[in-house]
Every structure is written in C-alpha cells, then in structure tokens.
Scaffold this motif. Structure first.
Motif, PDB file in Angstrom:
ATOM      1  N   PHE A 166      66.637 132.045  21.714  1.00  0.00           N
ATOM      2  CA  PHE A 166      67.934 131.412  20.946  1.00  0.00           C
ATOM      3  C   PHE A 166      69.093 131.142  21.922  1.00  0.00           C
ATOM      4  CE2 PHE A 166      71.715 131.399  18.401  1.00  0.00           C
ATOM      5  CZ  PHE A 166      71.561 130.202  17.865  1.00  0.00           C
TER       6      PHE A 166
ATOM      7  N   PRO B  21      67.775 129.234  15.091  1.00  0.00           N
ATOM      8  CA  PRO B  21      67.261 127.992  15.844  1.00  0.00           C
ATOM      9  C   PRO B  21      67.051 126.786  15.339  1.00  0.00           C
ATOM     10  CG  PRO B  21      66.076 130.128  16.187  1.00  0.00           C
ATOM     11  CD  PRO B  21      66.742 130.501  14.845  1.00  0.00           C
TER      12      PRO B  21
ATOM     13  N   TYR C 118      64.510 126.825  21.459  1.00  0.00           N
ATOM     14  CA  TYR C 118      64.772 126.878  19.936  1.00  0.00           C
ATOM     15  C   TYR C 118      63.215 127.141  19.205  1.00  0.00           C
ATOM     16  CZ  TYR C 118      69.624 125.571  20.674  1.00  0.00           C
ATOM     17  OH  TYR C 118      70.923 125.559  20.915  1.00  0.00           O
TER      18      TYR C 118
END
Length: 379
Positions: free
Chosen positions: A292, A324, A311
């Motif tokens: 992340f 994310p 992500y």
C-alpha cells in the motif's frame, strides 16, 4: 476526492529483553588449592573427586556446553553436598537452560551455606524475576548491591523490575547507576535510551543511544531506538538513516525496511522510499502495508499505473484490507476511469461499510454515475 495517504510505519514491537544471565561464568574464585597435583592426590579422596568434577564443569561452562557442565557439577555435589560454589554453579547452568525454578533451589542452597555470597543473591534475583516474584527478586538484588556495589548487572535487573511496575523514572535512575558499574556497556546505554524514548524524552535518549552505538556499532536495538527518537523529534532524514542502518544489520527484517521507506517518504524522498518498500515486500510476502505504501509513493512520483498495481498487490496480500481500494478508486477517478473507480469504491464500502469516510465515498460513487436522466414525456 483524494484520500489522505494512510502511510503508517510497520514498526516492530521490540521487547528489548534484557538478558541478565552472566555473559561469563561469574563464579567466585575456586577455593585455593595449595600444593601440586600430588598434594591433591594425598588429600581426602572425596574432596579431590569433587574438585576434579568442579573443574571439568567450569571448562564445559566456559565453552557454552551447559548440559555437560551441569552434569559435572552434579557429580561434584555427590562428593561434596555442602559446597556452596558447586550449588551456585548448578544454578547458573539451570538459568542458562531455562529452568529458573530449579536454579532458585540451587541458589538458595548456596546461600544457606554462604549467606554473603553476592553473586548468588544476584542470580537468585534473576531466577525470581523469571518466576514473576518481583518482591523477592528486589530483596535479593538489593542485598547483592549492598554486598558488592560494583557488581555489573544488578541495577539493570532492578531497572527491569521498576519498568514492569510502571516506574520509568526509577528504571532510568537504576540504569544510570548501572553505568557507574559498567560505563562501557553498550547494552546499558541502549536500555537507558529505550526507556527515555518511552518516557517522552527523545533528546536525552539520543545522547545515551549515540553512546551505545559508539561502543558497539552493530547493536541493532540501539539503532532502532535511535530511529524512534528521531521520529519523535520529527527528524525524518535522521530517522531514515537510523532505520537503514538497522536494516543493514539484519537483512532479513521486513519491518525495518518498511520503516525506512516510511521515513524516507516523510522526508520527501519518495524515489528512495520505493525500493525500501519493495525490499520489505520481497522479505515478507504477507506485508500488505508496504505494498500500500509503495502505491502512495508511486502516486507521489506521478507513476499512476505502478501505483494502481501496488494497490492491487496490497489487496491480494490481505483481502480484508480496505484502504488500497479507497486510494485505487481515488486515483482512477482522477484519471477519468469512472467505471473502474466506482468498482473500487464499492469494494471499499463492502469491506468498511462503517468507515468514517463511507458517506464521502457514497457521494463520490453517485457523482461518478453522472446526473440522473429526466423521465421522457409522452407525446
């Protein structure tokens, strides 16, 4: 809508446990053995046998062979059941072998024969700490300090008891006393620094920690505490350097690389943060937080596609991790990819329906659908 990056350091919780066991044997001097080996052969046979086994035990202990040493000390006790030194030596072996209850018994037997045996009081205190008897431990540690004020380790043990009771100031004072007994102990300086960080005194902590590192540059705990002190002082450049030094000392620790990446990002060095996060991800396949944070760093560098992939990687590593999807939706919306953005936001809401940002996200989803169409009038 652009969420604020949730860039939190993945910090290791280091107990920084103090190993109070003696680094060396620490036994009192062996009772004088006047004369030559021939004189010993002429002495009482049981005494000679006890001494021989005792010496063999000392040799094994010095080599770190604690089980073999214990056996030899037990053999010595068979021929000299009242010997305080042999009982004390058995106690040390048992402490090393993780048997504090048995060690306690041996130290108590040693003290029954030699009540002013400072090292026996000290090590009995350590055994009692391991057995969660803080009152008894303190009594014996204080007795050891009274009998031999310069004994290394006593005040470190007392500091541990003070910290366990929540008395950080008292613990720090004990460690200052320990520095008098062992001024060149890097671990003592490092422990003092750690306590001062906990007590909210990062400036003073860094003085102790810098001394610890000067004495032993490879002391990992001191490097970690340096980083935490620098973070408390809002010095991200220095914190990043300390985390990097810590990671260099233990190349297997993903959390250290992750923390280095966070500090570098906070220092405005996103380009240097990305390889730190990538190294953390390679070291720990479950580290979703670093994936992340890698996405956040890529966004800061305007590397949008790499951010989107990061992500997704974070979500793959932890399917319950909502953030994310929030950042991915925000980035997709900024890129004009409305349908994908709506999907990401809906996934976020499915994972975090009660989030403080849920209302904001729902409004964003409505906005991404565009204005509602008016119903057609019949002609």
């Amino acid at each position: 809508m652009r969420p604020i990056p949730n860039l939190q350091p993945f910090r290791a919780i280091l107990a920084a446990a103090i190993l109070f066991l003696p680094a060396a044997l620490g036994l009192p001097a062996v009772a004088p053995t006047p004369g030559s080996g021939a004189a010993w052969a002429a002495a009482d046979p049981d005494t000679a046998r006890a001494h021989r086994y005792y010496r063999q035990g000392l040799a094994f202990y010095g080599e770190g062979r604690f089980i073999e040493a214990l056996r030899q000390f037990q053999n010595s006790t068979f021929f000299d059941p009242e010997g305080s030194d042999v009982r004390f030596a058995q106690g040390l072996c048992l402490l090393k072998l993780g048997e504090p209850a048995q060690a306690k018994t041996q130290f108590e037997r040693a003290l029954a024969r030699a009540p002013e045996h400072a090292s026996a009081h000290y090590n009995l205190g350590l055994a009692l700490i391991a057995l969660s008897d803080s009152t008894g431990a303190r009594q014996h540690l204080m007795r050891a300090s009274a009998l031999a004020p310069a004994t290394p380790g006593v005040h470190r043990a007392l500091a541990r008891l003070a910290e366990q009771s929540g008395d950080l100031s008292g613990a720090a004072n004990e460690l200052r006393n320990e520095r008098v007994a062992s001024p060149d102990s890097a671990k003592t300086h490092a422990e003092l620094g750690r306590l001062l960080v906990l007590a909210g005194q990062p400036d003073s902590a860094l003085v102790a920690l810098d001394r610890a590192v000067a004495l032993d540059p490879r002391l990992l705990d001191a490097r970690i505490e340096q980083a935490r002190a620098d973070e408390a002082l809002a010095r991200p450049f220095d914190a990043a350097a300390a985390w990097g030094a810590a990671a260099g000392l233990d190349s297997t620790r993903a959390d250290l690389r992750a923390a280095e990446g966070v500090a570098l990002f906070k220092a405005g060095r996103a380009a240097e943060a990305t390889p730190a996060f990538e190294r953390a991800m390679r070291l720990d396949a479950r580290d979703a937080k670093s994936a992340f944070n890698l996405g956040v760093a890529f966004e800061g560098l305007n590397r949008e596609e790499e951010a989107l992939n990061a992500y997704l990687a974070a979500s793959a590593r932890d399917s319950s991790y909502a953030d994310p999807w929030l950042n991915r939706g925000s980035l997709l919306a900024r890129l004009g990819r409305k349908s994908e953005a709506r999907g990401a936001f809906e996934h976020y809401l499915a994972l975090a329906p009660d989030s403080p940002r849920s209302a904001e996200v729902r409004r964003a989803i409505v906005a991404l659908r565009g204005p509602a169409r008016s119903p057609r009038k019949n002609r």
